[in-house]
Scaffold this motif. Structure first.
Motif, PDB file in Angstrom:
ATOM      1  N   ASP A  40      19.024 -24.931  17.286  1.00  9.13           N
ATOM      2  CA  ASP A  40      20.369 -24.519  17.672  1.00  9.13           C
ATOM      3  C   ASP A  40      20.603 -24.808  19.163  1.00  9.13           C
ATOM      4  OD1 ASP A  40      22.674 -23.004  18.309  1.00  9.13           O
ATOM      5  OD2 ASP A  40      22.246 -21.604  16.680  1.00  9.13           O
ATOM      6  N   ASP A  42      22.983 -23.978  20.853  1.00  7.56           N
ATOM      7  CA  ASP A  42      23.697 -22.853  21.427  1.00  7.56           C
ATOM      8  C   ASP A  42      22.710 -21.719  21.708  1.00  7.56           C
ATOM      9  OD1 ASP A  42      25.532 -20.934  22.125  1.00  7.56           O
ATOM     10  OD2 ASP A  42      26.379 -20.685  20.124  1.00  7.56           O
ATOM     11  N   ASN A  68      21.484 -29.031  17.085  1.00  8.40           N
ATOM     12  CA  ASN A  68      22.713 -28.842  16.315  1.00  8.40           C
ATOM     13  C   ASN A  68      23.686 -27.891  17.027  1.00  8.40           C
ATOM     14  OD1 ASN A  68      24.406 -29.137  14.071  1.00  8.40           O
ATOM     15  ND2 ASN A  68      23.463 -27.434  12.989  1.00  8.40           N
ATOM     16  N   LYS A  69      24.907 -27.903  16.571  1.00  2.00           N
ATOM     17  CA  LYS A  69      25.973 -27.008  17.059  1.00  2.00           C
ATOM     18  C   LYS A  69      26.385 -27.318  18.500  1.00  2.00           C
ATOM     19  CE  LYS A  69      24.483 -23.319  13.964  1.00  2.00           C
ATOM     20  NZ  LYS A  69      24.009 -21.948  13.830  1.00  2.00           N
ATOM     21  N   THR A  70      26.329 -28.602  18.868  1.00  2.00           N
ATOM     22  CA  THR A  70      26.728 -28.994  20.228  1.00  2.00           C
ATOM     23  C   THR A  70      28.231 -28.833  20.449  1.00  2.00           C
ATOM     24  OG1 THR A  70      26.877 -31.285  19.494  1.00  2.00           O
ATOM     25  CG2 THR A  70      24.834 -30.634  20.607  1.00  2.00           C
ATOM     26  N   ASP A  71      28.976 -28.582  19.366  1.00  2.00           N
ATOM     27  CA  ASP A  71      30.426 -28.392  19.486  1.00  2.00           C
ATOM     28  C   ASP A  71      30.778 -26.984  19.988  1.00  2.00           C
ATOM     29  OD1 ASP A  71      29.272 -27.658  16.957  1.00  2.00           O
ATOM     30  OD2 ASP A  71      31.280 -27.214  16.216  1.00  2.00           O
ATOM     31  N   ARG A  72      29.799 -26.094  19.988  1.00  2.00           N
ATOM     32  CA  ARG A  72      30.068 -24.720  20.447  1.00  2.00           C
ATOM     33  C   ARG A  72      30.239 -24.691  21.964  1.00  2.00           C
ATOM     34  NH1 ARG A  72      26.812 -20.784  16.708  1.00  2.00           N
ATOM     35  NH2 ARG A  72      27.825 -21.339  14.754  1.00  2.00           N
ATOM     36  N   ALA A  75      27.050 -24.190  23.942  1.00  3.02           N
ATOM     37  CA  ALA A  75      25.936 -25.103  23.653  1.00  3.02           C
ATOM     38  C   ALA A  75      25.596 -25.951  24.868  1.00  3.02           C
ATOM     39  CB  ALA A  75      26.301 -26.003  22.476  1.00  3.02           C
ATOM     40  N   LYS A 145      21.190 -35.166  19.159  1.00  2.00           N
ATOM     41  CA  LYS A 145      22.056 -33.993  19.253  1.00  2.00           C
ATOM     42  C   LYS A 145      23.360 -34.260  18.524  1.00  2.00           C
ATOM     43  CE  LYS A 145      23.755 -35.434  23.804  1.00  2.00           C
ATOM     44  NZ  LYS A 145      24.014 -35.036  25.186  1.00  2.00           N
ATOM     45  N   SER A 147      26.670 -32.134  15.887  1.00  2.00           N
ATOM     46  CA  SER A 147      27.174 -30.975  15.155  1.00  2.00           C
ATOM     47  C   SER A 147      27.250 -31.333  13.678  1.00  2.00           C
ATOM     48  CB  SER A 147      28.568 -30.595  15.677  1.00  2.00           C
ATOM     49  OG  SER A 147      29.203 -29.734  14.758  1.00  2.00           O
ATOM     50  N   LYS A 150      30.707 -30.614  12.114  1.00  2.00           N
ATOM     51  CA  LYS A 150      31.782 -31.560  12.439  1.00  2.00           C
ATOM     52  C   LYS A 150      31.418 -33.003  12.095  1.00  2.00           C
ATOM     53  CE  LYS A 150      34.678 -28.967  15.256  1.00  2.00           C
ATOM     54  NZ  LYS A 150      34.509 -28.268  16.510  1.00  2.00           N
TER      55      LYS A 150
END
Length: 169
Positions: A40, A42, A68-72, A75, A145, A147, A150
């Motif tokens: 994660d 984030d 993952n979750k680089t769109d947060r 993050a 890296k 998301s 997305k």
């Protein structure tokens, strides 16, 4: 189907994420030729991340890391990568940083280091081929890296799975 005209099939075996399932994780990994450790970007490293990292290391299974979750909004892939390299292994190399990949490869491949020191240009293909060999030899662990939600970075991850992890043959 892929851009190179070939069809690839991946069998996904999702291991339990929790450390209480150590035995099940080991059994699941025994059926694999390679792995992707999802971290994660984030929240960072969870205890189960360390447990899975240890299991992959014990089995010497070539693996990639997907941040993952680089769109947060919170993050920070580079911060999490730094922690992974400090706490788990300095052999985790960010594929998004070509300089870091070249340095990692030259550090571990005397032939390429010699060429580099002689001022020869190292083409991307040469560096990536060497990185793939080193990954399969369990000497580096490439990181990517994106998301998953997305779809960002997923195509790159699939390309990396094809290039850096062993095939069925």
């Amino acid at each position: 189907h892929h851009t190179d005209g070939k069809t690839y099939m991946f069998n996904l075996i999702d291991t339990p994420g929790h450390v209480d399932f150590n035995y099940e994780v080991s059994r699941a990994l025994a059926a694999c030729e390679g792995a992707v450790l999802v971290v994660d970007a984030d929240q960072g490293i969870h205890p189960q991340t360390e447990g899975l990292f240890r299991a992959l290391t014990e089995q010497k299974l070539p693996f990639l890391i997907f941040l993952n979750k680089t769109d947060r909004p919170e993050a920070d892939a580079d911060r999490v990568l730094k922690k992974i390299r400090a706490r788990l292994s300095p052999d985790v190399i960010p594929l998004w940083d070509r300089g870091a990949v070249q340095e990692a490869v030259c550090d571990r491949d005397e032939g390429l280091l010699e060429k580099y020191l002689n001022g020869e240009e190292l083409p991307d293909e040469t560096v990536l081929d060497a990185a793939a060999r080193l990954t399969m030899d369990f000497r580096i662990h490439p990181a990517l890296k994106g998301s998953a939600l997305k779809g960002d970075g997923v195509a790159d991850l699939l390309d990396a799975m094809k290039r850096f992890l062993p095939g069925p043959d």
